[in-house]
Design a protein around this motif. Structure first.
Motif, PDB file in Angstrom:
ATOM      1  N   ALA A 185       0.857  -1.175   0.000  1.00  0.00           N
ATOM      2  CA  ALA A 185       0.000   0.000   0.000  1.00  0.00           C
ATOM      3  C   ALA A 185       0.899   1.232   0.000  1.00  0.00           C
ATOM      4  O   ALA A 185       1.928   1.246   0.672  1.00  0.00           O
ATOM      5  N   GLU A 186       0.542   2.232  -0.783  1.00  0.00           N
ATOM      6  CA  GLU A 186       1.356   3.436  -0.870  1.00  0.00           C
ATOM      7  C   GLU A 186       0.486   4.657  -0.627  1.00  0.00           C
ATOM      8  O   GLU A 186      -0.630   4.752  -1.142  1.00  0.00           O
ATOM      9  N   LYS A 187       1.006   5.588   0.150  1.00  0.00           N
ATOM     10  CA  LYS A 187       0.300   6.848   0.347  1.00  0.00           C
ATOM     11  C   LYS A 187       0.483   7.678  -0.918  1.00  0.00           C
ATOM     12  O   LYS A 187       1.593   7.782  -1.439  1.00  0.00           O
ATOM     13  N   SER A 203      -4.750  13.500   0.420  1.00  0.00           N
ATOM     14  CA  SER A 203      -3.957  12.276   0.376  1.00  0.00           C
ATOM     15  C   SER A 203      -4.853  11.072   0.620  1.00  0.00           C
ATOM     16  O   SER A 203      -5.949  11.188   1.173  1.00  0.00           O
ATOM     17  N   TRP A 259      -4.690   6.363   0.103  1.00  0.00           N
ATOM     18  CA  TRP A 259      -3.858   5.171  -0.029  1.00  0.00           C
ATOM     19  C   TRP A 259      -4.185   4.428  -1.309  1.00  0.00           C
ATOM     20  O   TRP A 259      -5.349   4.238  -1.639  1.00  0.00           O
ATOM     21  N   ASP A 260      -3.148   4.043  -2.033  1.00  0.00           N
ATOM     22  CA  ASP A 260      -3.284   3.140  -3.169  1.00  0.00           C
ATOM     23  C   ASP A 260      -3.245   1.726  -2.588  1.00  0.00           C
ATOM     24  O   ASP A 260      -2.431   1.433  -1.717  1.00  0.00           O
ATOM     25  N   GLY A 289      -5.297   0.711   2.149  1.00  0.00           N
ATOM     26  CA  GLY A 289      -4.611   1.251   3.318  1.00  0.00           C
ATOM     27  C   GLY A 289      -3.508   0.371   3.848  1.00  0.00           C
ATOM     28  O   GLY A 289      -3.421  -0.811   3.552  1.00  0.00           O
ATOM     29  N   PRO A 290      -2.644   0.956   4.678  1.00  0.00           N
ATOM     30  CA  PRO A 290      -1.506   0.209   5.203  1.00  0.00           C
ATOM     31  C   PRO A 290      -1.881  -0.741   6.331  1.00  0.00           C
ATOM     32  O   PRO A 290      -1.128  -1.631   6.669  1.00  0.00           O
TER      33      PRO A 290
END
Length: 132
Positions: free
Chosen positions: A9-11, A75, A77-78, A94-95
């Motif tokens: 997951a990436e912000k 912002s 999450w991917d 999300g992370p």
């Protein structure tokens, strides 16, 4: 990184622009229309009512005034992409997210695989504490 994590997951930072028009009657209302950085609106993407409002704003026939192009940033999450032990590929937001696989296992975005939720036990407050 765990072997079953295909993508973490990436912000991400999202950016959009809107053309803003305010009502001249002072009620604080108005209109905004999605546009590009230069302020161009893709009118073919507007719904009929939106197109009518946009045209009225451009013509100045609805009591509004153009106040500018506003940049909006937010912002998010991917999704993480994780492979379950059954072979199913899951997209997890999300992370710290998790999702239930069709096989019954629960997969976290970091690749951790948990037992089915039906086997989890809750503590005295109702929180799940036994999920490994």
């Amino acid at each position: 990184m765990r072997d079953n994590v295909i993508k973490r997951a990436e912000k991400i930072l999202n950016v959009a622009h809107v053309r803003e028009y305010i009502n001249l009657n002072g009620d604080g209302g108005g209109y905004s229309f999605d546009c590009d950085k230069a302020g161009s609106v893709e009118v073919r993407r507007l719904q009929p009512a939106g197109l009518k409002n946009y045209q009225a704003c451009l013509e100045g026939t609805n009591g509004t005034k153009f106040v500018g192009i506003r940049k909006i940033e937010w912002s998010g999450w991917d999704c993480a992409i994780v492979k379950c032990s059954c072979g199913e590929v899951l997209h997890i937001g999300g992370p710290y997210g998790e999702t239930d696989c069709e096989c019954g296992l629960v997969i976290a975005s970091n690749g951790e695989i948990f037992r089915p939720r039906s086997e989890w036990e809750a503590d005295d407050n109702g929180y799940d504490v036994d999920w490994f």
